[in-house]
Design an enzyme around this catalytic site. Structure first.
Site, PDB file in Angstrom:
ATOM      1  N   ASN A 150      -0.943   2.650   5.816  1.00  0.00           N
ATOM      2  CA  ASN A 150       0.014   1.697   5.714  1.00  0.00           C
ATOM      3  C   ASN A 150       0.313   0.540   6.263  1.00  0.00           C
ATOM      4  O   ASN A 150       0.929   1.827   6.999  1.00  0.00           O
ATOM      5  CB  ASN A 150       0.967   2.314   4.457  1.00  0.00           C
ATOM      6  CG  ASN A 150       1.866   1.195   4.387  1.00  0.00           C
ATOM      7  OD1 ASN A 150       3.365   1.461   3.341  1.00  0.00           O
ATOM      8  ND2 ASN A 150       1.569  -0.248   3.967  1.00  0.00           N
ATOM      9  N   GLY A 151       0.235  -0.405   6.578  1.00  0.00           N
ATOM     10  CA  GLY A 151       1.114  -1.333   7.589  1.00  0.00           C
ATOM     11  C   GLY A 151      -0.304  -1.965   7.898  1.00  0.00           C
ATOM     12  O   GLY A 151      -1.091  -2.668   7.501  1.00  0.00           O
ATOM     13  N   CYS A 197      11.286  -1.604   7.416  1.00  0.00           N
ATOM     14  CA  CYS A 197      11.552  -3.497   6.852  1.00  0.00           C
ATOM     15  C   CYS A 197      12.749  -3.380   5.943  1.00  0.00           C
ATOM     16  O   CYS A 197      12.123  -2.545   5.080  1.00  0.00           O
ATOM     17  CB  CYS A 197       9.848  -3.405   6.471  1.00  0.00           C
ATOM     18  SG  CYS A 197       9.498  -4.750   5.549  1.00  0.00           S
ATOM     19  N   TYR A 205      12.809  -5.290  -2.680  1.00  0.00           N
ATOM     20  CA  TYR A 205      11.790  -5.994  -3.781  1.00  0.00           C
ATOM     21  C   TYR A 205      10.506  -4.547  -3.851  1.00  0.00           C
ATOM     22  O   TYR A 205      10.313  -3.920  -4.348  1.00  0.00           O
ATOM     23  CB  TYR A 205      11.015  -6.653  -3.023  1.00  0.00           C
ATOM     24  CG  TYR A 205       9.916  -7.091  -4.270  1.00  0.00           C
ATOM     25  CD1 TYR A 205       9.707  -7.437  -5.631  1.00  0.00           C
ATOM     26  CD2 TYR A 205       7.986  -6.480  -3.721  1.00  0.00           C
ATOM     27  CE1 TYR A 205       8.826  -7.553  -6.493  1.00  0.00           C
ATOM     28  CE2 TYR A 205       7.585  -7.185  -4.361  1.00  0.00           C
ATOM     29  CZ  TYR A 205       7.484  -7.587  -5.651  1.00  0.00           C
ATOM     30  OH  TYR A 205       6.527  -7.826  -6.483  1.00  0.00           O
ATOM     31  N   CYS A 228       5.547 -12.472   7.418  1.00  0.00           N
ATOM     32  CA  CYS A 228       5.581 -10.686   7.158  1.00  0.00           C
ATOM     33  C   CYS A 228       4.266 -10.809   8.022  1.00  0.00           C
ATOM     34  O   CYS A 228       2.578 -11.040   7.565  1.00  0.00           O
ATOM     35  CB  CYS A 228       5.516 -10.101   6.692  1.00  0.00           C
ATOM     36  SG  CYS A 228       5.807  -8.050   7.067  1.00  0.00           S
ATOM     37  N   GLY A 281       0.673  -1.003  -4.980  1.00  0.00           N
ATOM     38  CA  GLY A 281      -0.571  -1.312  -4.952  1.00  0.00           C
ATOM     39  C   GLY A 281      -1.970  -1.172  -5.803  1.00  0.00           C
ATOM     40  O   GLY A 281      -1.843  -0.106  -6.763  1.00  0.00           O
ATOM     41  N   CYS A 331       0.941  -1.250  -0.097  1.00  0.00           N
ATOM     42  CA  CYS A 331       0.187   0.050   0.125  1.00  0.00           C
ATOM     43  C   CYS A 331       0.864   1.321  -0.079  1.00  0.00           C
ATOM     44  O   CYS A 331       1.692   1.102   0.479  1.00  0.00           O
ATOM     45  CB  CYS A 331      -1.102   0.445   0.988  1.00  0.00           C
ATOM     46  SG  CYS A 331      -2.145  -1.463   1.687  1.00  0.00           S
TER      47      CYS A 331
HETATM   48  P1  AMP Z   1       7.225 -16.438  -4.984  1.00  0.00           P
HETATM   49  O1  AMP Z   1       6.754 -17.104  -7.437  1.00  0.00           O
HETATM   50  O2  AMP Z   1       5.921 -16.966  -5.337  1.00  0.00           O
HETATM   51  O3  AMP Z   1       8.445 -17.142  -5.364  1.00  0.00           O
HETATM   52  O4  AMP Z   1       7.539 -15.521  -5.715  1.00  0.00           O
HETATM   53  C1  AMP Z   1       8.598 -14.428  -5.894  1.00  0.00           C
HETATM   54  C2  AMP Z   1       8.541 -13.544  -6.669  1.00  0.00           C
HETATM   55  O5  AMP Z   1       7.442 -13.075  -6.446  1.00  0.00           O
HETATM   56  C3  AMP Z   1       9.796 -12.358  -6.406  1.00  0.00           C
HETATM   57  O6  AMP Z   1      10.564 -12.444  -7.354  1.00  0.00           O
HETATM   58  C4  AMP Z   1       8.917 -11.106  -6.774  1.00  0.00           C
HETATM   59  O7  AMP Z   1       9.573 -10.833  -7.626  1.00  0.00           O
HETATM   60  C5  AMP Z   1       7.142 -11.433  -6.140  1.00  0.00           C
HETATM   61  N1  AMP Z   1       7.431 -11.016  -4.942  1.00  0.00           N
HETATM   62  C6  AMP Z   1       8.339 -11.101  -3.635  1.00  0.00           C
HETATM   63  N2  AMP Z   1       7.972 -10.886  -2.025  1.00  0.00           N
HETATM   64  C7  AMP Z   1       6.523 -10.046  -2.993  1.00  0.00           C
HETATM   65  C8  AMP Z   1       4.822  -9.892  -2.617  1.00  0.00           C
HETATM   66  N3  AMP Z   1       5.220  -9.638  -1.197  1.00  0.00           N
HETATM   67  N4  AMP Z   1       4.112  -9.858  -2.933  1.00  0.00           N
HETATM   68  C9  AMP Z   1       4.312  -9.756  -3.992  1.00  0.00           C
HETATM   69  N5  AMP Z   1       5.705 -10.301  -5.119  1.00  0.00           N
HETATM   70  C10 AMP Z   1       6.239 -10.125  -4.543  1.00  0.00           C
END
Ligand code: AMP
Length: 445
Positions: A102-103, A238, A244, A384, A28, A2
């Site tokens: 946000n949080g 964080c 990311y 998280c 978001g 967010c």
């Molecule tokens: P996965 O395919 O489930 O292993 O997702 C990994 C990919 O999702 C990573 O390469 C990140 O670019 C992305 N990612 C990591 N954390 C998040 C998050 N909280 N929300 C959306 N995308 C994420």
């Protein structure tokens, strides 16, 4: 997840908020909204959809006034209702207020049960509604004191903006888990936003970060905002913002996200070198780290996977079936660059392992000889609870499998992660960070 933005004392507050939200669309994409105050009433427009879809000329006709708060909502499975869009607004004894948040609150359920027992009626599943109820029910006379009382009752991560008809409050929890920065607009007004990339778009000058535990009060008729330190600060920004979430051009707590990511890539090259012909990023999330890896290792960098930018993030679709398809729609490897090569592939993180598995398969399908997958973050072993949409323990692949097993699952020839120590060093401070996804230290209980 967010994004929040607040605008104070600016001629076209809603328009400035709109551009700021547009710059923070990456935080978001599910819903967005803006509330404005013209000194006598608060108006709100909020809807599901992207910033550019939701606001039109008609919306701006309604959104008059020199103060605004806005929000971009990140999708979480199962809460697609417009009632879960922000700002959250209410009329109460002292008038109207509008809140963006946000949080994530960790005592949401206790607070909500207590409020319901006392007769409160909830319209959404959002923890933000707890805050508005607590403010409305407080017996304090001044809004500021009501807010403080409400904050004393909640626990968790929050970067909050609260708009009344004549004031705006910007607040960050004592840990400062989610970012929040203060800037000055070219017309003399102020902007508060989750990320500084919003300042760049609207021509605002960065003033400073809102401090953990601080409340900044903007009052109509008074030019300079006032600061009150509500809670003793215990900073733990964080780490995932750097890994990311944040846009690479944002500066969080004095550190440019792009440069931090490059340092993570360099650290990865030092910690886990592999012999390879090329270093390639998973775009866009792995680009900065891959550049760092290439510089440190001397292995040539190639943008050998092309990303289709018209597909949303893989996480948007909550069902597993759609997620698989989306990865293929999004990423396409170039055979002419990759065939017969050994490659180091850099990505920012592994959550469920879906993306990595698909990428390895795609690379092998165009004739890549060896795939050495390197992740510019430690293994995510814990969900998280402070505002990032990580799935439960069952779904987190690194929570249930060793690195060797994950490597086998994704089909890579080797797999390495960044160590927690190198992550901290790359962000580059002695201060503590929120590292719950990696070390399971839930410091807000
Ligand atoms: P996965 O395919 O489930 O292993 O997702 C990994 C990919 O999702 C990573 O390469 C990140 O670019 C992305 N990612 C990591 N954390 C998040 C998050 N909280 N929300 C959306 N995308 C994420």
């Amino acid at each position: 997840m967010c994004a929040v933005v607040g605008i104070f004392d600016s001629k076209e507050a809603a328009k400035v908020a709109y551009y700021a939200l547009f710059a923070m669309q990456h935080r978001g994409q599910e819903a967005t909204g803006i509330s404005t105050s013209n000194g006598s009433s608060i108006k709100t427009v909020k809807r599901r959809g992207l910033v550019t879809d939701v606001f039109d000329e008609e919306a701006f006709k309604l959104l008059q006034g020199a103060m605004a708060v806005g929000h971009n909502r990140y999708s979480t499975a199962g809460s697609a209702s417009v009632l879960d869009a922000q700002p959250v607004t209410a009329s109460y004894q002292l008038g109207e207020i509008s809140i963006v948040h946000n949080g994530n609150l960790v005592n949401k359920n206790e607070v909500r049960s207590r409020l319901i027992e006392e007769g409160a009626i909830f319209q959404s599943s959002m923890d933000t509604e707890n805050i508005i109820h607590l403010i409305a029910r407080s017996q304090q006379e001044r809004l500021q004191d009501r807010i403080v009382e409400a904050l004393e009752a909640i626990k968790g991560a929050y970067s909050l903006l609260i708009l009344s008809r004549h004031k705006m409050f910007a607040i960050r929890d004592r840990y400062g888990v989610r970012p929040l920065s203060l800037g000055k607009l070219p017309d003399g007004g102020y902007i508060v936003a989750s990320e500084t990339c919003a300042f760049d778009l609207v021509g605002a000058e960065f003033v400073r970060d809102i401090r953990p535990g601080e409340m900044v009060i903007f009052e109509e008729g008074k030019k300079a905002p006032r600061s009150v330190q509500l809670f003793e600060p215990d900073p733990r920004i964080c780490a995932f913002e750097y890994i990311y979430f944040a846009r690479p051009d944002s500066i969080i707590e004095g550190k440019n996200v792009y440069q931090v990511r490059q340092r993570m890539g360099r650290a990865l090259a030092k910690e886990s070198a592999s012999k390879a012909d090329l270093v390639i990023p998973v775009p866009d999330s792995g680009v900065a780290a891959a550049l760092g890896y290439a510089k440190e290792s001397g292995i040539p960098f190639e943008m050998a996977i092309v990303r289709n930018h018209y597909v949303g993030r893989t996480f948007i679709e909550p069902t597993q079936k759609m997620r698989d398809l989306k990865v293929k729609l999004k990423l396409s490897p170039m055979r002419s660059v990759l065939e017969g090569k050994s490659v180091v592939v850099i990505d920012d993180s592994i959550v469920r392992g879906t993306t990595s598995k698909q990428i390895v398969r795609l690379l092998k399908s165009v004739g890549v000889k060896e795939v050495h997958l390197k992740i510019a973050a430690p293994p995510i072993k814990h969900p998280c609870r402070y505002g990032i949409d990580t799935p439960s323990y069952e779904e987190l692949i690194s929570a249930n499998h060793t690195e060797e097993e994950v490597c086998e699952y994704v089909g890579a020839d080797s797999l390495s992660f960044l160590s927690i120590e190198a992550l901290i060093e790359s962000i580059g401070d002695k201060q503590r960070y929120s590292l719950v996804s990696f070390d399971g230290n839930y410091f807000i209980q």
